[in-house]
Design a protein around this motif. Structure first.
Motif, PDB file in Angstrom:
ATOM      1  N   ALA A 381       0.906  -1.003   0.002  1.00 41.30           N
ATOM      2  CA  ALA A 381      -0.039  -0.083   0.041  1.00 41.30           C
ATOM      3  C   ALA A 381       0.790   1.375   0.054  1.00 41.30           C
ATOM      4  O   ALA A 381       0.328   2.290  -0.252  1.00 41.30           O
ATOM      5  N   ALA A 382       2.162   1.141   0.468  1.00 41.10           N
ATOM      6  CA  ALA A 382       3.042   2.337   0.592  1.00 41.10           C
ATOM      7  C   ALA A 382       3.765   2.560  -0.832  1.00 41.10           C
ATOM      8  O   ALA A 382       4.674   3.519  -0.940  1.00 41.10           O
ATOM      9  N   LEU A 383       3.463   1.707  -1.918  1.00 48.48           N
ATOM     10  CA  LEU A 383       4.462   1.836  -3.099  1.00 48.48           C
ATOM     11  C   LEU A 383       4.297   3.244  -3.737  1.00 48.48           C
ATOM     12  O   LEU A 383       5.402   3.571  -4.011  1.00 48.48           O
ATOM     13  N   PRO A 384       3.204   3.881  -3.777  1.00 46.89           N
ATOM     14  CA  PRO A 384       3.055   5.278  -4.257  1.00 46.89           C
ATOM     15  C   PRO A 384       3.992   6.183  -3.698  1.00 46.89           C
ATOM     16  O   PRO A 384       4.663   7.084  -4.349  1.00 46.89           O
ATOM     17  N   GLN A 385       4.407   5.878  -2.377  1.00 48.50           N
ATOM     18  CA  GLN A 385       5.491   6.968  -1.705  1.00 48.50           C
ATOM     19  C   GLN A 385       6.730   6.850  -2.045  1.00 48.50           C
ATOM     20  O   GLN A 385       7.517   7.536  -2.042  1.00 48.50           O
ATOM     21  N   TYR A 386       6.963   5.652  -2.595  1.00 46.26           N
ATOM     22  CA  TYR A 386       8.300   5.285  -3.135  1.00 46.26           C
ATOM     23  C   TYR A 386       8.447   5.409  -4.877  1.00 46.26           C
ATOM     24  O   TYR A 386       9.302   4.855  -5.398  1.00 46.26           O
ATOM     25  N   LEU A 387       7.452   5.716  -5.460  1.00 43.01           N
ATOM     26  CA  LEU A 387       7.398   5.969  -6.885  1.00 43.01           C
ATOM     27  C   LEU A 387       8.738   6.514  -7.594  1.00 43.01           C
ATOM     28  O   LEU A 387       9.028   5.943  -8.573  1.00 43.01           O
ATOM     29  N   ARG A 388       9.173   7.527  -6.861  1.00 40.35           N
ATOM     30  CA  ARG A 388      10.427   8.351  -7.421  1.00 40.35           C
ATOM     31  C   ARG A 388      11.510   7.563  -7.525  1.00 40.35           C
ATOM     32  O   ARG A 388      12.522   7.794  -8.084  1.00 40.35           O
ATOM     33  N   PHE A 389      11.704   6.339  -6.900  1.00 39.31           N
ATOM     34  CA  PHE A 389      12.812   5.442  -6.913  1.00 39.31           C
ATOM     35  C   PHE A 389      12.748   4.359  -8.058  1.00 39.31           C
ATOM     36  O   PHE A 389      13.323   3.686  -7.993  1.00 39.31           O
ATOM     37  N   PHE A 390      11.760   4.461  -8.768  1.00 38.43           N
ATOM     38  CA  PHE A 390      11.433   3.442  -9.738  1.00 38.43           C
ATOM     39  C   PHE A 390      11.707   4.001 -11.126  1.00 38.43           C
ATOM     40  O   PHE A 390      11.405   5.384 -11.394  1.00 38.43           O
ATOM     41  N   ASP A 391      12.401   3.387 -11.898  1.00 38.13           N
ATOM     42  CA  ASP A 391      12.737   3.827 -13.352  1.00 38.13           C
ATOM     43  C   ASP A 391      12.134   2.711 -14.206  1.00 38.13           C
ATOM     44  O   ASP A 391      12.277   1.433 -14.050  1.00 38.13           O
ATOM     45  N   ALA A 392      11.423   3.268 -15.462  1.00 44.10           N
ATOM     46  CA  ALA A 392      10.937   2.217 -16.245  1.00 44.10           C
ATOM     47  C   ALA A 392      10.909   2.986 -17.552  1.00 44.10           C
ATOM     48  O   ALA A 392      10.637   4.243 -18.038  1.00 44.10           O
ATOM     49  N   ASP A 393      11.145   2.060 -18.658  1.00 44.70           N
ATOM     50  CA  ASP A 393      11.049   2.578 -19.962  1.00 44.70           C
ATOM     51  C   ASP A 393      10.238   1.524 -20.741  1.00 44.70           C
ATOM     52  O   ASP A 393      10.501   0.245 -20.806  1.00 44.70           O
ATOM     53  N   LEU A 394       9.169   1.828 -21.454  1.00 47.57           N
ATOM     54  CA  LEU A 394       8.372   0.864 -22.052  1.00 47.57           C
ATOM     55  C   LEU A 394       8.165   1.540 -23.582  1.00 47.57           C
ATOM     56  O   LEU A 394       7.596   2.428 -23.885  1.00 47.57           O
ATOM     57  N   ASP A 395       8.568   0.527 -24.677  1.00 42.86           N
ATOM     58  CA  ASP A 395       8.293   0.630 -26.118  1.00 42.86           C
ATOM     59  C   ASP A 395       7.524  -0.224 -26.593  1.00 42.86           C
ATOM     60  O   ASP A 395       7.636  -1.407 -26.440  1.00 42.86           O
ATOM     61  N   LEU A 396       6.050   0.201 -27.231  1.00 49.15           N
ATOM     62  CA  LEU A 396       5.190  -0.946 -27.735  1.00 49.15           C
ATOM     63  C   LEU A 396       4.912  -0.243 -29.162  1.00 49.15           C
ATOM     64  O   LEU A 396       4.603   1.023 -29.245  1.00 49.15           O
ATOM     65  N   GLU A 397       4.814  -1.258 -29.848  1.00 46.81           N
ATOM     66  CA  GLU A 397       4.376  -1.113 -31.519  1.00 46.81           C
ATOM     67  C   GLU A 397       3.272  -2.148 -31.740  1.00 46.81           C
ATOM     68  O   GLU A 397       3.496  -3.086 -31.572  1.00 46.81           O
ATOM     69  N   ILE A 398       1.987  -1.622 -32.175  1.00 47.55           N
ATOM     70  CA  ILE A 398       1.168  -2.354 -32.414  1.00 47.55           C
ATOM     71  C   ILE A 398       0.072  -2.073 -33.529  1.00 47.55           C
ATOM     72  O   ILE A 398      -0.008  -1.014 -33.902  1.00 47.55           O
ATOM     73  N   ASP A 399      -0.198  -3.188 -34.316  1.00 54.32           N
ATOM     74  CA  ASP A 399      -1.099  -2.940 -35.404  1.00 54.32           C
ATOM     75  C   ASP A 399      -2.181  -2.306 -35.265  1.00 54.32           C
ATOM     76  O   ASP A 399      -3.032  -2.655 -34.221  1.00 54.32           O
ATOM     77  N   GLN A 400      -2.894  -1.278 -35.880  1.00 54.53           N
ATOM     78  CA  GLN A 400      -3.944  -0.410 -35.702  1.00 54.53           C
ATOM     79  C   GLN A 400      -5.184  -1.476 -35.509  1.00 54.53           C
ATOM     80  O   GLN A 400      -5.938  -1.110 -34.649  1.00 54.53           O
ATOM     81  N   VAL A 401      -5.222  -2.285 -36.459  1.00 54.53           N
ATOM     82  CA  VAL A 401      -6.408  -3.236 -36.550  1.00 54.53           C
ATOM     83  C   VAL A 401      -6.446  -4.038 -35.194  1.00 54.53           C
ATOM     84  O   VAL A 401      -7.582  -4.222 -34.515  1.00 54.53           O
ATOM     85  N   LEU A 402      -5.479  -4.414 -34.527  1.00 56.22           N
ATOM     86  CA  LEU A 402      -5.161  -5.144 -33.490  1.00 56.22           C
ATOM     87  C   LEU A 402      -5.683  -4.425 -32.328  1.00 56.22           C
ATOM     88  O   LEU A 402      -6.211  -4.773 -31.432  1.00 56.22           O
TER      89      LEU A 402
END
Length: 483
Positions: A381-402
């Motif tokens: 439950a306390a995870l939001p208070q530690y959000l600044r210590f997380f780093d994330a990179d997400l790259d996503l490519e998806i067909d428009q029909v899908l």
């Protein structure tokens, strides 16, 4: 000289007899110790129902009880009868395994052969199976205990061909080999089941079997690391649809999973590559699916403690009540998730790819946690208070029909739930389809206008970056994450 030789032979025989008697007692004590230690595991309970001690060998019967979860009976009511099966063991005493399956010249602490028997009044279906397929009676499990502490296990179910009432079952056998050496903690083994073919009047099934291997080392109590591999062969099912009367075919392609892990004295690092050839249903193919990922910097002591806690829960919880089981495991999982963060773990999906009849999707993900003082959230439950210590990179490519298909599926489910609750005027199927299409297109246009997605030809691209507690989508802050 002759008297001396007789005396030596007598002393050797006496020593061998004493050693055999002492080892027989040790074997019996070890049997009861193992039953006491591992007699309860999940829904399975093992009970010793008889031990007959002999000089060269002993016999024991262990009863296995599989508890059915409460509420699994007729009408969803509790009180389902447990399933009971008994195993008969022949325990050959060392140092010479007189009468053992490998001959009297074999030297070991003990050897155990195991077969299936049935409690009185139970197992009639299994007995009938043995009468129909006598090859199954030749199945065996054999465990050899060496003086050096090494344990070697061999199990085999022989192949067979059974034809009856127009049905044919071809089974190519099953073998399991496991070796454990407590000195260096190594655990090496493999399993192989080549093929299973079932031919019936109304259809057929062919499974190309499975195989697996592992070469592990116990780095910490309950924590094994090393390479392993599992292969699930393709399966083809041909049957007649009861409703339509039409013949249908389902093809499930091969699945390969290769894993590896290591322990550097403090942290555990693991990687896994999974590929699934896909499944064909109704003439449409979903797949292939490919995932290549790794996790680094997982605290070894935390993982070892987790294994111990999980095993303790499985041994003490009432396995016939899933809610009780879940309530005891939930805090263990929560504690693991937060404690592992102290090691500054890194989770990477180096490659994700899936193909569907509506199009393809692929992407990558990097996620890490790094607190300067190695602090961890006291609870999920306390995870939001530690959000600044997380780093994330997400790259996503998806067909428009899908993308449209996924979006429409969510919108349709929401509208159908509202209709079922009477929260909106009833709609015909045509009206529902029109509203789903309209809302999906509006949402896609809104996402593109706000730059949360970028349309590039026939595909949609999006990049999410989490830094210092702020989430950027294609460089634009997402308001819900704003401080």
């Amino acid at each position: 000289m002759k008297k001396l030789a007789v005396l030596v032979l007598f002393l050797c025989a006496a020593s061998w007899g004493v050693a055999t008697y002492v080892i027989g007692g040790r074997v019996e004590n070890e049997y009861h110790r193992l039953i006491g230690t591992y007699g309860r595991w999940g829904p399975v309970t093992l009970t010793s129902v008889g031990y007959q001690r002999g000089f060269f060998s002993s016999r024991a019967i262990t009863e296995l009880t599989l508890a059915a979860p409460a509420g699994s009976g007729p009408g969803g009511q509790g009180g389902s009868e447990p399933v009971r099966v008994a195993f008969e063991h022949t325990l050959y005493h060392g140092p010479l395994l007189i009468g053992g399956p490998l001959g009297g010249g074999s030297v070991a602490l003990a050897m155990v052969d195991t077969g299936i028997v049935f409690p009185e009044g139970e197992g009639e279906e299994f007995r009938e199976m043995l009468r129909e397929v006598p090859e199954l009676a030749e199945s065996f499990a054999r465990v050899r205990f060496g003086f050096d502490g090494k344990v070697r296990c061999r199990a085999k179910v022989p192949p067979f061909l059974k034809e009856k009432d127009g049905a044919t079952i071809t089974f190519d056998g099953l073998t399991v080999n496991v070796d454990y050496a407590p000195g260096d903690g190594s655990l090496v083994g493999n399993v192989a089941m080549p093929n299973l073919d079932v031919r019936l009047d109304g259809g057929s099934m062919r499974w190309n079997g499975l195989s697996g291997s592992f070469d592990l080392v116990e780095a910490l109590p309950g924590l094994f690391v090393g390479p392993s591999r599992a292969e699930f062969g393709g399966m083809e099912i041909d049957f007649v649809n009861v409703k339509s009367g039409q013949r249908e075919r389902v093809a499930i392609r091969r699945i390969d999973i290769a894993s590896d892990s290591s322990h550097d004295g403090s942290m555990v690092h693991a990687s896994q590559v999974m590929s699934f050839g896909g499944v064909t249903v109704g003439g449409e193919t979903y797949g292939p699916l490919e995932i290549d990922m790794d996790i680094r910097n997982m605290d070894g002591q935390v993982l070892s403690s987790y294994q111990t806690q999980v095993m303790a829960v499985y041994r003490r919880a009432n396995q016939s009540r899933p809610e009780e089981m879940f309530s005891q495991l939930l805090p263990v999982y929560s504690d693991l998730a937060t404690r592992l963060l102290a090691g500054s773990p890194e989770f990477n999906i180096r490659r994700f790819y899936v193909n569907t009849p509506k199009g393809e999707a692929h992407g990558t993900l990097q996620l890490s946690y790094d607190h300067p003082q190695r602090q961890v959230p006291p609870s999920p439950a306390a995870l939001p208070q530690y959000l600044r210590f997380f780093d994330a990179d997400l790259d996503l490519e998806i067909d428009q029909v899908l993308a449209r298909a996924v979006l429409k599926s969510g919108i349709r489910s929401q509208l159908e739930r509202q209709n079922a609750k009477g929260n909106r005027p009833a709609m015909s199927q045509l009206e529902l389809d029109a509203m789903v299409n309209q809302q999906a297109e509006r949402q896609l246009q809104a996402f593109a206008r706000e730059m949360y997605i970028v349309r590039a030809g026939k595909t949609i691209k999006s990049r999410l970056v989490l830094r210092d507690g702020r989430l950027l989508v294609n460089g634009k802050p997402l308001p819900v994450f704003e401080q």
